[in-house]
Design an enzyme around this catalytic site. Structure first.
Site, PDB file in Angstrom:
ATOM      1  N   ASP A 151       0.806  -1.220   0.000  1.00 29.02           N
ATOM      2  CA  ASP A 151       0.000   0.000   0.000  1.00 29.02           C
ATOM      3  C   ASP A 151       0.842   1.275   0.000  1.00 29.02           C
ATOM      4  OD1 ASP A 151      -2.516  -1.087  -0.324  1.00 29.02           O
ATOM      5  OD2 ASP A 151      -2.710  -1.539   1.806  1.00 29.02           O
TER       6      ASP A 151
ATOM      7  N   ASP B  58      -7.059  -5.095  -3.502  1.00 30.74           N
ATOM      8  CA  ASP B  58      -6.788  -3.679  -3.247  1.00 30.74           C
ATOM      9  C   ASP B  58      -5.560  -3.180  -4.024  1.00 30.74           C
ATOM     10  OD1 ASP B  58      -7.745  -5.407  -1.251  1.00 30.74           O
ATOM     11  OD2 ASP B  58      -7.697  -3.857   0.265  1.00 30.74           O
TER      12      ASP B  58
HETATM   13  N1  GLY Z   1      -6.889  -2.028   1.843  1.00 29.70           N
HETATM   14  C1  GLY Z   1      -7.742  -2.296   2.915  1.00 29.70           C
HETATM   15  C2  GLY Z   1      -9.145  -1.869   2.767  1.00 29.70           C
HETATM   16  O1  GLY Z   1      -9.678  -1.612   1.720  1.00 29.70           O
HETATM   17  O2  GLY Z   1      -9.758  -1.795   3.799  1.00 29.70           O
END
Ligand code: GLY
Length: 374
Positions: A92, A154
């Site tokens: 992320d 994600d």
């Molecule tokens: N990447 C984690 C979420 O969407 O909560």
């Protein structure tokens, strides 16, 4: 996407006013979920760190409000502390530095920000598993946790940093790596009906797919709505950067699944496939993310096809504004109510989430004729 409607301008003004009132309280910090009206602050390494500064950049682009810029810049500098933290950074970092360094470089041409964003693109490349063609999601959450083979939907939203890095450097490695991961999404995450798995576990050594894992969704075979939103927007962006039709087709398929499963007010439940006994809370953040994806799709298909996506995105954003906004309520830090962060862990349910706020603001900005920051 320039035929603004009155409500969009009204909503934009409400956002500016509320963020102006709240920005000195939140300051150069990293809000995540608003509990009892107050945004809790996360550590800078947490995946949500980019959304508050990103929101401020979106508003700065329009208002030129210096204090928005200063807070966003300070957040970016605070992230320097974690840029070298091998143990804490995960995939992320794409979200985090896209909405800070890349945003600032794009808006202001700041060279130091470009350097940071390119450094992070290289770190993100280092998570690529060449056998399985995926970017590894997380580091071990606890001692002995073996998640080397985990990839999650994600990550589709972390790929734009790699596409950008190739454009910046003329080095195709970043783009080619991102496309390998995007192909893995097509091959392993998306079902024939357009529903999407949150986590896929691969054998990290051979690259063979082992199993689906429910993750933040209800179950391995359910349909987590926020993951569905990540897939729509992420794949639509993959198409924008590469022109590969398969990404567009997949984004459309997932979008149709999303749109046909929405309740009457267009704001999704946290999972589209819940047994009756499980509470069906809304996840407003999933709606905001998907709305941005739908608007991106509308921009990339022939005009005869665009209306369904444009209307779909607008309906969601309009409902979030009319039915889920906390515009007048100064006891509430968040902009958009009723997000569901992680139902299976019983955390952050029915609360404003900073990424819900961010994508709502990005969606409005797109409706006003701008591009998003991804
Ligand atoms: N990447 C984690 C979420 O969407 O909560």
């Amino acid at each position: 996407m320039s035929d603004n409607r009155e409500w969009v301008d009204e909503a934009w003004q409400d956002v500016i006013q509320k963020v102006s009132r709240k920005s000195s309280k939140i300051g150069a910090n990293f809000p995540h979920a608003s509990i009892n009206g107050t945004y809790g602050l996360a550590d800078p390494h947490w995946w949500t760190a980019g959304f508050w500064p990103g929101q401020l950049w979106l508003l700065y682009r329009d208002t030129k409000n210096e204090s928005f810029k200063e807070i966003a810049e300070e957040c970016e500098v605070r992230l320097d502390k974690v840029i070298t933290d091998y143990y804490k950074l995960d995939h992320d970092m794409g979200f985090m530095w896209t909405l800070t360094s890349r945003a600032r470089y794009t808006l202001l041409g700041e060279e130091e920000s470009r350097r940071r964003a390119l450094l992070v693109a290289n770190l993100l490349m280092g998570r690529f598993n060449v056998q399985g063609n995926f970017i590894r999601a997380w580091n071990p959450w606890y001692e002995g946790n073996q998640n080397e083979g985990w990839a999650i939907i994600d990550c589709a939203m972390n790929l734009p940093l790699l596409f950008w890095a190739s454009e910046e450097t003329s080095d195709p490695r970043y783009k080619n790596t991102a496309m390998k991961h995007a192909d893995t999404i097509l091959n392993h995450f998306i079902e024939a009906d357009g529903s999407v798995h949150h986590i896929v576990r691969f054998d990290p050594d051979t690259g063979e797919r082992v199993e689906f894992i429910g993750g933040q969704g209800y179950a391995p075979e359910s349909a987590w709505s926020r993951g569905t939103g990540w897939a729509i927007y992420g794949l639509a962006l993959c198409y924008r950067y590469t022109g590969k039709e398969d990404y567009l087709d997949a984004a459309k398929k997932v979008a149709h699944f999303f749109l046909t499963n929405l309740p009457d007010d267009y704001v999704p439940y946290w999972d589209f496939r819940l047994p009756e006994e499980v509470p069906s809370y809304r996840d407003s953040s999933a709606g905001a993310i998907a709305a941005c994806g739908l608007l991106e799709l509308a921009d990339n298909v022939p005009s005869t096809e665009a209306a369904i996506y444009k209307r779909g995105g607008e309906n969601i954003l309009r409902s979030l504004y009319d039915n889920y906004g906390a515009w007048e309520n100064d006891q509430e830090d968040g902009l958009i109510l009723s997000g569901t962060g992680h139902f299976p862990e019983n955390s952050n349910i029915e609360v404003p989430l900073i990424y819900g706020d961010y994508f709502f603001v990005e969606g409005l900005s797109i409706l006003k004729g701008n591009k998003g920051l991804f």
